[in-house]
Scaffold this active site. Structure first.
Site: not given
Length: 274
Positions: A22, A67, A70, A90
């Site tokens: 992200a 992300g 994900e 993260e």
């Protein structure tokens, strides 16, 4: 699609990666509620991908982090290459996976492996991803796109099956593993830890330990309350830890490319003997 109905979708990256994660600048200087809203937007997008009636194939040829992983987990089928580096880093920003990772990852690889991947933050390669159940197929990079097209065609034609994942049924079969994880000394130590003090915020171990507590809380809640509620809770927890002093400090250090931010650190070494 040139006027023809779309029968399958292939998601792949351009250049040296699938998706490297992200844009974390979105989380800097924002309150917890706003960060949680950003997470929910992405959670809904990934849910929409997973809910498509056509097969969705993700081709992971390079960095698939945060992300990016994900997003890949919301596809119905994942093909990896020898170049793939897949992970949830993260924790190195003092935060947790917030776009569904704390719900899909444990159901795909088991709660113990998912906790280790999310708490230590180190990536795995494509071969390991297949052996863990995170990916479905390993293909050489030179032939991977062809494999993805063939797989997409086979799925669309019904030659290969991609039944919708019943995430709650999967979780119910894994609850014993989760209990084993949460009752262990390492998990108990992490769950009992408090936020870093003002003096500790600049210490990577303190920030990561605090984030690790949130990883375990997200897992525990999602398995107790179910997948959908788990996703909403993930967004809330993500906002909370990202807006915390240690989350903000290490997001800032990531933005400023502080070398300590990406340092290797093994916080846990769960041995799955259960």
């Amino acid at each position: 699609s040139q006027g023809r109905p779309v029968q399958a979708l292939i998601i792949r990256g351009s250049g040296r990666g699938f998706v490297a994660g992200a844009d974390v600048t979105e989380f800097y200087g924002r309150p917890a509620e706003r960060i949680a809203d950003i997470a929910m937007l992405n959670i809904r997008l990934f849910d929409a991908i997973e809910s498509l009636k056509i097969p969705v194939v993700a081709l992971l040829d390079g960095f698939t982090l945060g992300g990016g992983n994900e997003l890949a987990m919301s596809a119905h089928y994942r093909i990896v290459t020898e170049n793939a580096r897949i992970g949830q880093p993260e924790v190195k920003l003092g935060i947790i996976p917030g776009y569904g990772g704390m719900q899909r990852l444990p159901r795909l690889v088991g709660p113990v492996a998912a906790a280790a991947l999310s708490i230590n933050g180190e990536p795995i390669d494509g071969r390991e991803a297949v052996s863990m159940g995170l990916a479905d197929q390993l293909a050489p990079a030179s032939a991977a796109l062809l494999s993805a097209f063939q797989t997409a065609q086979d799925l669309a034609a019904g030659k290969k099956k991609h039944p919708a994942k019943d995430w709650d049924a999967i979780a119910s079969r894994q609850k014993k593993k989760l209990r084993w994880l949460l009752s262990g000394p390492e998990a108990k130590r992490l769950l009992a830890s408090g936020p870093p003090t003002a003096d500790e915020i600049g210490e990577p171990a303190a920030a990561r330990t605090y984030a690790a507590k949130y990883v375990l809380k997200a897992l525990e809640y999602g398995y107790a309350a179910g997948f959908k509620k788990g996703l909403r809770n993930d967004a809330r927890l993500f906002g909370e830890v990202a807006a915390s002093p240690s989350g903000q400090e290490w997001i800032r250090r990531f933005i400023e490319k502080d070398p300590r931010q990406s340092a290797f650190m093994q916080l846990v070494s769960f041995s799955e003997g259960s």
